[in-house]
Design a protein around this motif. Structure first.
Motif, PDB file in Angstrom:
ATOM      1  N   SER A   1      17.953 -96.033  -6.781  1.00  0.00           N
ATOM      2  CA  SER A   1      18.564 -96.313  -8.084  1.00  0.00           C
ATOM      3  C   SER A   1      19.201 -97.693  -8.163  1.00  0.00           C
ATOM      4  O   SER A   1      19.612 -98.128  -9.243  1.00  0.00           O
ATOM      5  CB  SER A   1      19.631 -95.254  -8.395  1.00  0.00           C
ATOM      6  N   GLY A   2      19.297 -98.359  -7.031  1.00  0.00           N
ATOM      7  CA  GLY A   2      19.876 -99.702  -7.019  1.00  0.00           C
ATOM      8  C   GLY A   2      21.378 -99.719  -7.190  1.00  0.00           C
ATOM      9  O   GLY A   2      21.950-100.707  -7.647  1.00  0.00           O
ATOM     10  N   ARG A   3      22.048 -98.632  -6.827  1.00  0.00           N
ATOM     11  CA  ARG A   3      23.510 -98.605  -6.875  1.00  0.00           C
ATOM     12  C   ARG A   3      24.042 -97.882  -5.660  1.00  0.00           C
ATOM     13  O   ARG A   3      23.298 -97.212  -4.944  1.00  0.00           O
ATOM     14  CB  ARG A   3      24.002 -97.927  -8.143  1.00  0.00           C
ATOM     15  N   GLU A   4      25.309 -98.038  -5.411  1.00  0.00           N
ATOM     16  CA  GLU A   4      25.909 -97.371  -4.265  1.00  0.00           C
ATOM     17  C   GLU A   4      26.142 -95.902  -4.587  1.00  0.00           C
ATOM     18  O   GLU A   4      26.740 -95.571  -5.608  1.00  0.00           O
ATOM     19  CB  GLU A   4      27.246 -98.024  -3.895  1.00  0.00           C
ATOM     20  N   VAL A   5      25.645 -95.043  -3.738  1.00  0.00           N
ATOM     21  CA  VAL A   5      25.859 -93.605  -3.862  1.00  0.00           C
ATOM     22  C   VAL A   5      26.387 -93.098  -2.526  1.00  0.00           C
ATOM     23  O   VAL A   5      25.879 -93.479  -1.471  1.00  0.00           O
ATOM     24  CB  VAL A   5      24.548 -92.859  -4.215  1.00  0.00           C
ATOM     25  N   ARG A   6      27.396 -92.265  -2.560  1.00  0.00           N
ATOM     26  CA  ARG A   6      27.925 -91.709  -1.322  1.00  0.00           C
ATOM     27  C   ARG A   6      28.180 -90.214  -1.488  1.00  0.00           C
ATOM     28  O   ARG A   6      28.212 -89.699  -2.611  1.00  0.00           O
ATOM     29  CB  ARG A   6      29.201 -92.429  -0.882  1.00  0.00           C
ATOM     30  N   TYR A   7      28.367 -89.574  -0.369  1.00  0.00           N
ATOM     31  CA  TYR A   7      28.608 -88.139  -0.350  1.00  0.00           C
ATOM     32  C   TYR A   7      30.046 -87.846   0.027  1.00  0.00           C
ATOM     33  O   TYR A   7      30.578 -88.433   0.975  1.00  0.00           O
ATOM     34  CB  TYR A   7      27.663 -87.454   0.638  1.00  0.00           C
ATOM     35  N   VAL A   8      30.667 -86.935  -0.706  1.00  0.00           N
ATOM     36  CA  VAL A   8      32.012 -86.476  -0.396  1.00  0.00           C
ATOM     37  C   VAL A   8      31.947 -84.977  -0.120  1.00  0.00           C
ATOM     38  O   VAL A   8      31.551 -84.194  -0.982  1.00  0.00           O
ATOM     39  CB  VAL A   8      32.991 -86.768  -1.562  1.00  0.00           C
ATOM     40  N   ASP A   9      32.332 -84.599   1.096  1.00  0.00           N
ATOM     41  CA  ASP A   9      32.347 -83.193   1.485  1.00  0.00           C
ATOM     42  C   ASP A   9      33.580 -82.524   0.895  1.00  0.00           C
ATOM     43  O   ASP A   9      34.703 -82.985   1.100  1.00  0.00           O
ATOM     44  CB  ASP A   9      32.356 -83.093   3.006  1.00  0.00           C
TER      45      ASP A   9
ATOM     46  N   THR B   1       5.600 -85.169   1.193  1.00  0.00           N
ATOM     47  CA  THR B   1       6.057 -86.485   0.732  1.00  0.00           C
ATOM     48  C   THR B   1       7.533 -86.701   1.063  1.00  0.00           C
ATOM     49  O   THR B   1       8.380 -85.877   0.719  1.00  0.00           O
ATOM     50  CB  THR B   1       5.866 -86.592  -0.796  1.00  0.00           C
ATOM     51  N   PRO B   2       7.879 -87.812   1.722  1.00  0.00           N
ATOM     52  CA  PRO B   2       9.283 -88.104   2.021  1.00  0.00           C
ATOM     53  C   PRO B   2      10.088 -88.325   0.742  1.00  0.00           C
ATOM     54  O   PRO B   2       9.559 -88.786  -0.285  1.00  0.00           O
ATOM     55  CB  PRO B   2       9.217 -89.388   2.853  1.00  0.00           C
ATOM     56  N   LEU B   3      11.384 -88.025   0.794  1.00  0.00           N
ATOM     57  CA  LEU B   3      12.255 -88.213  -0.364  1.00  0.00           C
ATOM     58  C   LEU B   3      12.206 -89.640  -0.869  1.00  0.00           C
ATOM     59  O   LEU B   3      12.147 -89.870  -2.093  1.00  0.00           O
ATOM     60  CB  LEU B   3      13.697 -87.837   0.004  1.00  0.00           C
ATOM     61  N   ARG B   4      12.215 -90.595   0.020  1.00  0.00           N
ATOM     62  CA  ARG B   4      12.198 -92.003  -0.409  1.00  0.00           C
ATOM     63  C   ARG B   4      10.968 -92.309  -1.266  1.00  0.00           C
ATOM     64  O   ARG B   4      11.055 -93.026  -2.263  1.00  0.00           O
ATOM     65  CB  ARG B   4      12.250 -92.908   0.819  1.00  0.00           C
ATOM     66  N   GLU B   5       9.846 -91.720  -0.900  1.00  0.00           N
ATOM     67  CA  GLU B   5       8.604 -91.942  -1.655  1.00  0.00           C
ATOM     68  C   GLU B   5       8.645 -91.205  -2.993  1.00  0.00           C
ATOM     69  O   GLU B   5       8.158 -91.708  -4.008  1.00  0.00           O
ATOM     70  CB  GLU B   5       7.405 -91.487  -0.831  1.00  0.00           C
ATOM     71  N   VAL B   6       9.226 -90.008  -3.013  1.00  0.00           N
ATOM     72  CA  VAL B   6       9.340 -89.252  -4.265  1.00  0.00           C
ATOM     73  C   VAL B   6      10.139 -90.034  -5.295  1.00  0.00           C
ATOM     74  O   VAL B   6       9.800 -90.067  -6.487  1.00  0.00           O
ATOM     75  CB  VAL B   6      10.011 -87.884  -4.013  1.00  0.00           C
ATOM     76  N   LEU B   7      11.205 -90.703  -4.832  1.00  0.00           N
ATOM     77  CA  LEU B   7      12.105 -91.395  -5.739  1.00  0.00           C
ATOM     78  C   LEU B   7      11.737 -92.855  -5.986  1.00  0.00           C
ATOM     79  O   LEU B   7      12.384 -93.515  -6.802  1.00  0.00           O
ATOM     80  CB  LEU B   7      13.535 -91.339  -5.190  1.00  0.00           C
ATOM     81  N   ALA B   8      10.710 -93.343  -5.325  1.00  0.00           N
ATOM     82  CA  ALA B   8      10.315 -94.747  -5.490  1.00  0.00           C
ATOM     83  C   ALA B   8       9.860 -94.991  -6.920  1.00  0.00           C
ATOM     84  O   ALA B   8       9.135 -94.172  -7.495  1.00  0.00           O
ATOM     85  CB  ALA B   8       9.196 -95.094  -4.523  1.00  0.00           C
ATOM     86  N   PRO B   9      10.268 -96.119  -7.522  1.00  0.00           N
ATOM     87  CA  PRO B   9       9.847 -96.422  -8.898  1.00  0.00           C
ATOM     88  C   PRO B   9       8.332 -96.495  -8.993  1.00  0.00           C
ATOM     89  O   PRO B   9       7.652 -96.970  -8.070  1.00  0.00           O
ATOM     90  CB  PRO B   9      10.482 -97.787  -9.170  1.00  0.00           C
ATOM     91  N   ALA B  10       7.775 -95.993 -10.089  1.00  0.00           N
ATOM     92  CA  ALA B  10       6.333 -96.040 -10.292  1.00  0.00           C
ATOM     93  C   ALA B  10       5.876 -97.472 -10.550  1.00  0.00           C
ATOM     94  O   ALA B  10       6.625 -98.289 -11.098  1.00  0.00           O
ATOM     95  CB  ALA B  10       5.946 -95.149 -11.478  1.00  0.00           C
ATOM     96  N   GLY B  11       4.651 -97.741 -10.127  1.00  0.00           N
ATOM     97  CA  GLY B  11       4.076 -99.037 -10.444  1.00  0.00           C
ATOM     98  C   GLY B  11       4.204-100.014  -9.339  1.00  0.00           C
ATOM     99  O   GLY B  11       4.095 -99.869  -8.216  1.00  0.00           O
TER     100      GLY B  11
END
Length: 283
Positions: free
Chosen positions: A214-222, A273-283
Protein backbone atom coordinates in the motif's frame (compact mmCIF):
# COMPACT_ATOMS: atom_id res chain seq x y z
CA UNK A 1 -37.19 -41.72 -13.62
CA UNK A 2 -36.20 -38.08 -13.28
CA UNK A 3 -33.89 -36.92 -16.03
CA UNK A 4 -30.49 -35.87 -14.68
CA UNK A 5 -29.17 -32.42 -15.57
CA UNK A 6 -25.70 -31.74 -16.93
CA UNK A 7 -25.76 -28.42 -15.13
CA UNK A 8 -23.59 -27.75 -12.12
CA UNK A 9 -25.34 -25.73 -9.44
CA UNK A 10 -23.49 -23.06 -7.49
CA UNK A 11 -24.34 -20.85 -4.55
CA UNK A 12 -22.49 -17.63 -3.82
CA UNK A 13 -22.11 -16.63 -7.47
CA UNK A 14 -22.55 -12.96 -6.54
CA UNK A 15 -19.64 -13.22 -4.08
CA UNK A 16 -15.88 -13.32 -4.22
CA UNK A 17 -15.36 -17.07 -4.36
CA UNK A 18 -18.55 -18.31 -6.00
CA UNK A 19 -18.26 -15.69 -8.71
CA UNK A 20 -14.72 -16.72 -9.51
CA UNK A 21 -15.66 -20.40 -9.63
CA UNK A 22 -18.65 -19.71 -11.86
CA UNK A 23 -16.48 -17.77 -14.30
CA UNK A 24 -13.90 -20.54 -14.45
CA UNK A 25 -16.50 -23.23 -15.13
CA UNK A 26 -18.23 -21.07 -17.73
CA UNK A 27 -14.98 -20.76 -19.68
CA UNK A 28 -14.86 -24.56 -19.74
CA UNK A 29 -18.34 -24.69 -21.25
CA UNK A 30 -20.02 -26.08 -18.14
CA UNK A 31 -23.74 -25.18 -18.01
CA UNK A 32 -24.46 -23.53 -14.67
CA UNK A 33 -27.46 -23.08 -12.42
CA UNK A 34 -26.74 -20.14 -10.12
CA UNK A 35 -28.68 -20.17 -6.84
CA UNK A 36 -28.97 -16.56 -5.74
CA UNK A 37 -31.11 -14.27 -3.62
CA UNK A 38 -31.17 -11.45 -6.18
CA UNK A 39 -31.11 -12.51 -9.86
CA UNK A 40 -30.23 -8.97 -10.93
CA UNK A 41 -26.86 -9.38 -9.22
CA UNK A 42 -26.06 -12.73 -10.81
CA UNK A 43 -23.05 -12.67 -13.14
CA UNK A 44 -23.83 -12.68 -16.85
CA UNK A 45 -22.02 -15.82 -17.98
CA UNK A 46 -22.54 -18.03 -21.04
CA UNK A 47 -24.65 -21.05 -20.22
CA UNK A 48 -25.57 -19.77 -16.75
CA UNK A 49 -29.15 -19.58 -15.45
CA UNK A 50 -29.92 -17.71 -12.21
CA UNK A 51 -32.53 -19.20 -9.88
CA UNK A 52 -33.80 -17.54 -6.70
CA UNK A 53 -33.14 -19.91 -3.78
CA UNK A 54 -32.10 -18.51 -0.38
CA UNK A 55 -30.42 -21.02 1.90
CA UNK A 56 -33.17 -20.91 4.51
CA UNK A 57 -35.97 -21.57 1.99
CA UNK A 58 -35.96 -25.34 1.72
CA UNK A 59 -38.77 -25.47 -0.85
CA UNK A 60 -36.99 -23.02 -3.13
CA UNK A 61 -33.72 -24.91 -2.82
CA UNK A 62 -35.38 -28.24 -3.63
CA UNK A 63 -36.99 -26.73 -6.71
CA UNK A 64 -33.77 -25.04 -7.80
CA UNK A 65 -31.70 -28.21 -7.47
CA UNK A 66 -34.20 -30.61 -9.05
CA UNK A 67 -32.34 -32.89 -11.45
CA UNK A 68 -28.88 -31.50 -10.62
CA UNK A 69 -26.13 -34.04 -9.95
CA UNK A 70 -23.35 -31.78 -8.64
CA UNK A 71 -23.59 -28.66 -6.50
CA UNK A 72 -21.07 -26.26 -5.01
CA UNK A 73 -22.07 -24.80 -1.66
CA UNK A 74 -20.40 -21.60 -0.53
CA UNK A 75 -21.24 -20.80 3.07
CA UNK A 76 -23.80 -18.12 3.81
CA UNK A 77 -22.82 -14.78 5.29
CA UNK A 78 -22.16 -14.87 9.02
CA UNK A 79 -25.42 -14.79 10.96
CA UNK A 80 -26.69 -15.98 14.31
CA UNK A 81 -28.65 -18.73 12.52
CA UNK A 82 -26.14 -19.56 9.79
CA UNK A 83 -25.67 -23.18 10.88
CA UNK A 84 -29.42 -23.79 10.66
CA UNK A 85 -29.55 -22.12 7.24
CA UNK A 86 -26.83 -24.50 6.10
CA UNK A 87 -28.59 -27.58 7.46
CA UNK A 88 -31.80 -26.54 5.69
CA UNK A 89 -29.90 -26.21 2.41
CA UNK A 90 -28.14 -29.56 2.81
CA UNK A 91 -31.36 -31.42 3.59
CA UNK A 92 -33.10 -29.78 0.63
CA UNK A 93 -30.22 -30.68 -1.69
CA UNK A 94 -30.42 -34.30 -0.63
CA UNK A 95 -34.20 -34.29 -1.08
CA UNK A 96 -33.76 -32.82 -4.57
CA UNK A 97 -31.54 -35.73 -5.56
CA UNK A 98 -28.15 -34.02 -5.67
CA UNK A 99 -25.54 -36.76 -5.86
CA UNK A 100 -22.33 -34.85 -5.00
CA UNK A 101 -22.02 -31.73 -2.85
CA UNK A 102 -18.76 -29.78 -2.80
CA UNK A 103 -18.68 -27.61 0.31
CA UNK A 104 -16.42 -24.62 0.94
CA UNK A 105 -15.65 -25.14 4.59
CA UNK A 106 -12.93 -23.74 6.86
CA UNK A 107 -9.52 -24.88 8.03
CA UNK A 108 -9.75 -27.09 11.10
CA UNK A 109 -13.55 -26.89 11.28
CA UNK A 110 -14.60 -28.41 14.59
CA UNK A 111 -17.20 -27.91 17.32
CA UNK A 112 -14.25 -26.86 19.48
CA UNK A 113 -12.72 -24.38 17.00
CA UNK A 114 -11.44 -21.23 18.67
CA UNK A 115 -12.64 -19.28 15.64
CA UNK A 116 -16.34 -19.26 16.48
CA UNK A 117 -17.55 -18.98 12.89
CA UNK A 118 -15.69 -22.21 12.05
CA UNK A 119 -18.05 -24.09 14.35
CA UNK A 120 -20.86 -23.47 11.84
CA UNK A 121 -18.76 -25.26 9.25
CA UNK A 122 -18.38 -28.27 11.54
CA UNK A 123 -22.16 -28.48 11.92
CA UNK A 124 -22.54 -28.24 8.14
CA UNK A 125 -19.96 -30.91 7.42
CA UNK A 126 -21.70 -33.29 9.82
CA UNK A 127 -25.05 -32.63 8.13
CA UNK A 128 -23.52 -33.35 4.74
CA UNK A 129 -21.94 -36.60 5.94
CA UNK A 130 -25.31 -37.70 7.30
CA UNK A 131 -27.22 -36.70 4.14
CA UNK A 132 -26.40 -39.69 1.99
CA UNK A 133 -24.85 -37.49 -0.69
CA UNK A 134 -21.30 -37.94 -1.88
CA UNK A 135 -19.18 -34.98 -0.80
CA UNK A 136 -15.90 -33.09 -0.97
CA UNK A 137 -14.84 -30.54 1.64
CA UNK A 138 -12.57 -27.65 0.74
CA UNK A 139 -11.36 -26.16 4.01
CA UNK A 140 -9.74 -22.82 3.28
CA UNK A 141 -7.66 -20.58 5.52
CA UNK A 142 -8.33 -16.88 6.00
CA UNK A 143 -8.33 -14.92 2.74
CA UNK A 144 -5.04 -13.31 1.78
CA UNK A 145 -6.97 -10.76 -0.31
CA UNK A 146 -8.69 -9.46 2.83
CA UNK A 147 -5.57 -8.68 4.85
CA UNK A 148 -5.60 -4.96 3.92
CA UNK A 149 -9.08 -4.78 5.45
CA UNK A 150 -7.61 -5.52 8.87
CA UNK A 151 -5.78 -2.20 8.86
CA UNK A 152 -7.44 0.69 10.67
CA UNK A 153 -7.41 4.29 9.49
CA UNK A 154 -4.37 4.81 11.72
CA UNK A 155 -2.34 2.18 9.88
CA UNK A 156 -2.59 -0.38 12.65
CA UNK A 157 -3.76 -4.00 12.67
CA UNK A 158 -5.17 -4.64 16.13
CA UNK A 159 -6.08 -7.98 17.67
CA UNK A 160 -5.16 -10.56 20.30
CA UNK A 161 -3.13 -12.69 17.90
CA UNK A 162 0.09 -12.79 19.87
CA UNK A 163 2.94 -14.47 18.01
CA UNK A 164 0.61 -16.85 16.19
CA UNK A 165 0.97 -17.59 12.50
CA UNK A 166 -1.57 -18.02 9.73
CA UNK A 167 -1.17 -19.41 6.21
CA UNK A 168 -3.53 -17.00 4.44
CA UNK A 169 -4.69 -18.20 1.01
CA UNK A 170 -5.50 -16.36 -2.21
CA UNK A 171 -9.13 -16.32 -3.32
CA UNK A 172 -8.02 -17.11 -6.88
CA UNK A 173 -6.26 -20.23 -5.61
CA UNK A 174 -9.41 -21.34 -3.79
CA UNK A 175 -11.44 -20.81 -6.95
CA UNK A 176 -8.94 -22.73 -9.06
CA UNK A 177 -9.08 -25.62 -6.61
CA UNK A 178 -12.87 -25.64 -6.43
CA UNK A 179 -13.20 -25.54 -10.21
CA UNK A 180 -10.81 -28.48 -10.55
CA UNK A 181 -12.91 -30.54 -8.13
CA UNK A 182 -16.18 -29.59 -9.80
CA UNK A 183 -14.88 -30.60 -13.22
CA UNK A 184 -14.30 -34.15 -11.93
CA UNK A 185 -16.16 -34.53 -8.62
CA UNK A 186 -16.10 -38.34 -8.56
CA UNK A 187 -12.31 -38.28 -8.36
CA UNK A 188 -12.55 -36.31 -5.11
CA UNK A 189 -15.44 -38.08 -3.40
CA UNK A 190 -15.03 -38.37 0.35
CA UNK A 191 -11.92 -36.18 0.37
CA UNK A 192 -11.16 -33.20 2.58
CA UNK A 193 -8.62 -30.67 1.31
CA UNK A 194 -7.08 -27.87 3.37
CA UNK A 195 -6.32 -24.88 1.17
CA UNK A 196 -3.57 -22.64 2.50
CA UNK A 197 -1.02 -20.18 1.29
CA UNK A 198 2.64 -21.17 0.89
CA UNK A 199 3.82 -19.80 4.25
CA UNK A 200 2.52 -19.26 7.77
CA UNK A 201 2.93 -15.56 8.60
CA UNK A 202 2.83 -13.64 11.86
CA UNK A 203 0.69 -10.53 12.09
CA UNK A 204 3.88 -8.48 12.18
CA UNK A 205 4.89 -10.02 8.85
CA UNK A 206 1.41 -9.50 7.42
CA UNK A 207 1.50 -5.85 8.50
CA UNK A 208 4.86 -5.36 6.79
CA UNK A 209 3.67 -6.94 3.53
CA UNK A 210 0.39 -4.97 3.52
CA UNK A 211 2.34 -1.78 4.19
CA UNK A 212 4.77 -2.51 1.37
CA UNK A 213 1.89 -3.13 -1.04
CA UNK A 214 0.00 0.00 0.00
CA UNK A 215 3.01 2.28 0.19
CA UNK A 216 2.42 3.30 3.80
CA UNK A 217 3.60 2.22 7.19
CA UNK A 218 1.46 -0.51 8.72
CA UNK A 219 2.16 -2.15 12.05
CA UNK A 220 0.58 -4.71 14.32
CA UNK A 221 -0.53 -4.07 17.88
CA UNK A 222 -1.24 -7.12 20.04
CA UNK A 223 -4.34 -6.54 22.16
CA UNK A 224 -5.67 -8.15 25.30
CA UNK A 225 -9.19 -9.56 25.08
CA UNK A 226 -10.55 -6.57 26.99
CA UNK A 227 -8.78 -4.18 24.63
CA UNK A 228 -10.10 -6.08 21.63
CA UNK A 229 -13.68 -5.82 22.84
CA UNK A 230 -13.27 -2.12 23.60
CA UNK A 231 -11.72 -1.29 20.22
CA UNK A 232 -14.64 -2.96 18.41
CA UNK A 233 -17.42 -1.58 20.58
CA UNK A 234 -17.85 1.45 18.31
CA UNK A 235 -19.33 -0.75 15.58
CA UNK A 236 -22.38 -1.59 17.68
CA UNK A 237 -22.36 -5.19 16.44
CA UNK A 238 -24.12 -8.01 18.33
CA UNK A 239 -22.07 -10.02 20.81
CA UNK A 240 -21.88 -13.13 18.61
CA UNK A 241 -20.40 -11.11 15.76
CA UNK A 242 -17.83 -9.32 17.93
CA UNK A 243 -16.84 -12.69 19.40
CA UNK A 244 -16.29 -13.98 15.87
CA UNK A 245 -14.12 -11.03 14.90
CA UNK A 246 -11.96 -11.37 17.99
CA UNK A 247 -11.67 -15.14 17.63
CA UNK A 248 -10.08 -14.59 14.22
CA UNK A 249 -7.03 -13.51 16.18
CA UNK A 250 -7.26 -15.83 19.17
CA UNK A 251 -7.50 -18.85 16.85
CA UNK A 252 -4.28 -17.76 15.18
CA UNK A 253 -2.68 -17.20 18.59
CA UNK A 254 -3.71 -20.74 19.54
CA UNK A 255 -1.84 -22.13 16.52
CA UNK A 256 -4.95 -23.45 14.79
CA UNK A 257 -4.18 -21.86 11.41
CA UNK A 258 -0.42 -22.23 11.09
CA UNK A 259 -0.63 -25.43 9.02
CA UNK A 260 0.74 -25.15 5.48
CA UNK A 261 -0.41 -27.80 3.01
CA UNK A 262 0.28 -28.62 -0.62
CA UNK A 263 -3.40 -29.13 -1.45
CA UNK A 264 -3.68 -26.02 -3.64
CA UNK A 265 -0.88 -27.26 -5.86
CA UNK A 266 -2.16 -30.84 -5.80
CA UNK A 267 -5.56 -29.72 -7.10
CA UNK A 268 -4.56 -26.90 -9.44
CA UNK A 269 -1.11 -27.84 -10.71
CA UNK A 270 0.36 -24.51 -9.61
CA UNK A 271 1.86 -23.49 -6.27
CA UNK A 272 -0.11 -21.45 -3.77
CA UNK A 273 0.29 -17.69 -4.23
CA UNK A 274 2.33 -15.73 -1.63
CA UNK A 275 0.59 -12.83 0.13
CA UNK A 276 3.02 -10.34 -1.38
CA UNK A 277 2.03 -11.48 -4.87
CA UNK A 278 -1.70 -11.41 -4.06
CA UNK A 279 -1.43 -7.79 -2.96
CA UNK A 280 0.94 -6.62 -5.70
CA UNK A 281 -0.56 -3.83 -7.85
CA UNK A 282 -1.87 -5.06 -11.20
CA UNK A 283 -0.05 -4.13 -14.35
Amino acid sequence: MRRRSLETALTGATGRIGGRVAARLATKGVPLRLLVRDPDRAPDLPGATPVVAPFADGDAVRAALAGVETAFMVSASEAADRAQQHVTFVEAAADAGVRHLVYLSFQGASPESTFTFARDHAVTEEAIRASGMSWTFLRDSFYADCMPGLVGDDGIIRGPGGDGRVAVVAQDDIADAAAAVLLDPAAHAGRTYTLTGPAALSFNEIAAIVGEASGREVRYVDETLDEARASRARYGAPDWEVAGWISTYTAVAAGEHAEVTGDVEALTGHPATPLREVLAPAG
